[in-house]
Design a protein around this motif. Structure first.
Motif, PDB file in Angstrom:
ATOM      1  N   PRO A   1       0.831  -1.208   0.000  1.00 39.51           N
ATOM      2  CA  PRO A   1       0.000   0.000   0.000  1.00 39.51           C
ATOM      3  C   PRO A   1       0.867   1.260   0.000  1.00 39.51           C
ATOM      4  N   PRO A   2       0.227   2.433  -0.212  1.00 41.86           N
ATOM      5  CA  PRO A   2       0.994   3.688  -0.303  1.00 41.86           C
ATOM      6  C   PRO A   2       1.881   3.960   0.903  1.00 41.86           C
ATOM      7  N   GLU A   3       1.440   3.592   2.100  1.00 43.69           N
ATOM      8  CA  GLU A   3       2.270   3.862   3.272  1.00 43.69           C
ATOM      9  C   GLU A   3       3.568   3.053   3.251  1.00 43.69           C
ATOM     10  N   GLN A   4       3.502   1.845   2.688  1.00 41.82           N
ATOM     11  CA  GLN A   4       4.737   1.070   2.559  1.00 41.82           C
ATOM     12  C   GLN A   4       5.639   1.656   1.479  1.00 41.82           C
ATOM     13  N   SER A   5       5.053   2.118   0.405  1.00 38.82           N
ATOM     14  CA  SER A   5       5.844   2.756  -0.652  1.00 38.82           C
ATOM     15  C   SER A   5       6.592   3.959  -0.105  1.00 38.82           C
ATOM     16  N   ALA A   6       5.909   4.772   0.694  1.00 38.50           N
ATOM     17  CA  ALA A   6       6.545   5.950   1.275  1.00 38.50           C
ATOM     18  C   ALA A   6       7.644   5.546   2.252  1.00 38.50           C
ATOM     19  N   ARG A   7       7.400   4.498   3.024  1.00 34.68           N
ATOM     20  CA  ARG A   7       8.399   4.031   3.988  1.00 34.68           C
ATOM     21  C   ARG A   7       9.647   3.502   3.275  1.00 34.68           C
ATOM     22  N   LEU A   8       9.432   2.763   2.192  1.00 38.84           N
ATOM     23  CA  LEU A   8      10.564   2.243   1.431  1.00 38.84           C
ATOM     24  C   LEU A   8      11.349   3.388   0.798  1.00 38.84           C
ATOM     25  N   ALA A   9      10.644   4.343   0.212  1.00 43.88           N
ATOM     26  CA  ALA A   9      11.313   5.478  -0.418  1.00 43.88           C
ATOM     27  C   ALA A   9      12.170   6.233   0.588  1.00 43.88           C
ATOM     28  N   GLU A  10      11.656   6.410   1.793  1.00 41.40           N
ATOM     29  CA  GLU A  10      12.411   7.125   2.821  1.00 41.40           C
ATOM     30  C   GLU A  10      13.657   6.339   3.231  1.00 41.40           C
ATOM     31  N   ALA A  11      13.522   5.026   3.372  1.00 39.39           N
ATOM     32  CA  ALA A  11      14.669   4.198   3.756  1.00 39.39           C
ATOM     33  C   ALA A  11      15.753   4.237   2.683  1.00 39.39           C
ATOM     34  N   LEU A  12      15.351   4.163   1.421  1.00 40.51           N
ATOM     35  CA  LEU A  12      16.328   4.201   0.338  1.00 40.51           C
ATOM     36  C   LEU A  12      16.964   5.586   0.215  1.00 40.51           C
ATOM     37  N   ARG A  13      16.166   6.611   0.443  1.00 39.27           N
ATOM     38  CA  ARG A  13      16.702   7.972   0.376  1.00 39.27           C
ATOM     39  C   ARG A  13      17.726   8.193   1.480  1.00 39.27           C
ATOM     40  N   ARG A  14      17.393   7.770   2.693  1.00 41.30           N
ATOM     41  CA  ARG A  14      18.319   7.939   3.810  1.00 41.30           C
ATOM     42  C   ARG A  14      19.616   7.154   3.597  1.00 41.30           C
ATOM     43  N   ALA A  15      19.502   6.012   2.950  1.00 41.05           N
ATOM     44  CA  ALA A  15      20.682   5.183   2.677  1.00 41.05           C
ATOM     45  C   ALA A  15      21.446   5.667   1.455  1.00 41.05           C
ATOM     46  N   GLU A  16      20.934   6.702   0.803  1.00 47.07           N
ATOM     47  CA  GLU A  16      21.559   7.287  -0.386  1.00 47.07           C
ATOM     48  C   GLU A  16      21.712   6.253  -1.499  1.00 47.07           C
ATOM     49  N   ILE A  17      20.639   5.479  -1.692  1.00 48.28           N
ATOM     50  CA  ILE A  17      20.603   4.471  -2.750  1.00 48.28           C
ATOM     51  C   ILE A  17      20.006   5.095  -4.012  1.00 48.28           C
ATOM     52  N   ASP A  18      20.653   4.874  -5.137  1.00 47.90           N
ATOM     53  CA  ASP A  18      20.108   5.288  -6.430  1.00 47.90           C
ATOM     54  C   ASP A  18      18.882   4.417  -6.697  1.00 47.90           C
ATOM     55  N   HIS A  19      17.696   5.004  -6.688  1.00 47.29           N
ATOM     56  CA  HIS A  19      16.485   4.181  -6.771  1.00 47.29           C
ATOM     57  C   HIS A  19      15.355   4.888  -7.503  1.00 47.29           C
ATOM     58  N   ILE A  20      14.435   4.067  -7.985  1.00 47.53           N
ATOM     59  CA  ILE A  20      13.188   4.535  -8.586  1.00 47.53           C
ATOM     60  C   ILE A  20      12.064   3.682  -8.036  1.00 47.53           C
ATOM     61  N   ILE A  21      10.995   4.310  -7.609  1.00 49.69           N
ATOM     62  CA  ILE A  21       9.759   3.613  -7.254  1.00 49.69           C
ATOM     63  C   ILE A  21       8.678   4.153  -8.172  1.00 49.69           C
ATOM     64  N   GLU A  22       8.130   3.291  -8.994  1.00 47.85           N
ATOM     65  CA  GLU A  22       7.188   3.721 -10.031  1.00 47.85           C
ATOM     66  C   GLU A  22       5.846   3.010  -9.843  1.00 47.85           C
ATOM     67  N   ASN A  23       4.792   3.781  -9.880  1.00 50.95           N
ATOM     68  CA  ASN A  23       3.448   3.232  -9.721  1.00 50.95           C
ATOM     69  C   ASN A  23       2.839   3.015 -11.101  1.00 50.95           C
ATOM     70  N   TYR A  24       2.510   1.757 -11.412  1.00 51.61           N
ATOM     71  CA  TYR A  24       1.882   1.419 -12.687  1.00 51.61           C
ATOM     72  C   TYR A  24       0.362   1.545 -12.527  1.00 51.61           C
ATOM     73  N   VAL A  25      -0.106   2.751 -12.690  1.00 51.06           N
ATOM     74  CA  VAL A  25      -1.522   3.057 -12.465  1.00 51.06           C
ATOM     75  C   VAL A  25      -2.387   2.209 -13.402  1.00 51.06           C
ATOM     76  N   GLY A  26      -3.431   1.611 -12.833  1.00 51.63           N
ATOM     77  CA  GLY A  26      -4.337   0.793 -13.623  1.00 51.63           C
ATOM     78  C   GLY A  26      -3.945  -0.672 -13.704  1.00 51.63           C
TER      79      GLY A  26
END
Length: 246
Positions: free
Chosen positions: A187-212
């Motif tokens: 769910p969105p709250e997990q996506s936000a949590r993962l994004a924050e963890a990767l950002r804090r770890a300074e990981i080159d990352h993309i999280i993309e939502n495939y709408v539909g």
């Protein structure tokens, strides 16, 4: 492209796997990919995905993560979770195959790729239950795995002690996450949590939502398979691996 069925010795036994040789070998080092299966086991739909990666020049390993359960027929992705007794059987196999088991197994998977001739960088990609395992493998073997991708992976930033987001600081490679538009397992709250963890770890990352898209959209034998969405997934995955592994 040539498919070879092999047996891989792990700490817990012998894992069945299929190895797909690249149809065209690069002039330099051969990059490798571990494809972590979804919940329904190795089968023609996943073979076809491994073959497509091999056609792009990667050596691909498709291991059976359920090997501890002995011989079994692949599950029908369209009905396995909606009919008994397969629903109970499958859920039991998933629960009994822990993240830590796959983490340990991944050392043997990496060695199998190396012995087969994958001399270049290694990437991982996982679908459904394989998505979290692809990311956790990158955290467990940061000096070996340069890129990890997850598509419709579930529980990537859950409250579980083995949740991938908790291991983000150990990753050295790049991360790509493609999530289904609406997915109760991510769910969105997990996506936000993962994004924050990767950002804090300074990981080159993309999280993309495939709408539909629904959970399972990228795998051809799922009832929710979407051809256009699957091709979009391939475009993203191949570009990601091309940049990270070549």
């Amino acid at each position: 492209m040539a498919k070879q069925d092999i047996a891989i010795k792990t700490q817990d036994g012998i894992a069945r796997a299929s190895l797909f040789q690249p149809s065209r070998r690069p002039s330099s080092e051969v990059p490798g990919v571990i494809l972590y299966m979804d919940a329904f086991g190795p089968r023609p739909a996943l073979d076809a995905m491994a073959e497509r990666l091999a056609d792009e020049g990667y050596m691909v390993l498709l291991p059976d993560l359920f090997y501890r359960h002995g011989n079994y027929a692949p599950f029908d992705a369209r009905t396995a979770f909606s009919e008994e007794p397969t629903r109970t059987t499958l859920r039991g196999m998933i629960d009994d195959t822990t993240q830590d088991m796959t983490r340990r197994d991944s050392a043997a998977f990496l060695e199998a790729l190396s012995q087969a001739g994958a001399t270049g960088r290694i990437g991982t990609v996982g679908y459904c239950m394989g998505g979290s395992r692809a990311i956790n493998a990158a955290a467990a073997y940061p000096d070996r795995i340069a890129a990890a991708a997850s598509f419709h992976g579930g529980r990537l930033a859950s409250d579980a002690p083995d949740s991938p987001h908790l291991n983000a600081a150990s990753i050295k490679g790049r991360v790509y996450v493609g999530s289904a538009g609406l997915d109760a397992s991510f769910p969105p709250e997990q996506s936000a949590r993962l994004a924050e963890a990767l950002r804090r770890a300074e990981i080159d990352h993309i999280i993309e939502n495939y709408v539909g898209m629904a959970h399972g959209w990228a795998v051809s034998d799922h009832s929710v398979y979407d051809e256009r969405g699957a091709e979009r997934h391939w475009k993203r995955l191949l570009a990601f691996f091309d940049e990270a592994l070549r």
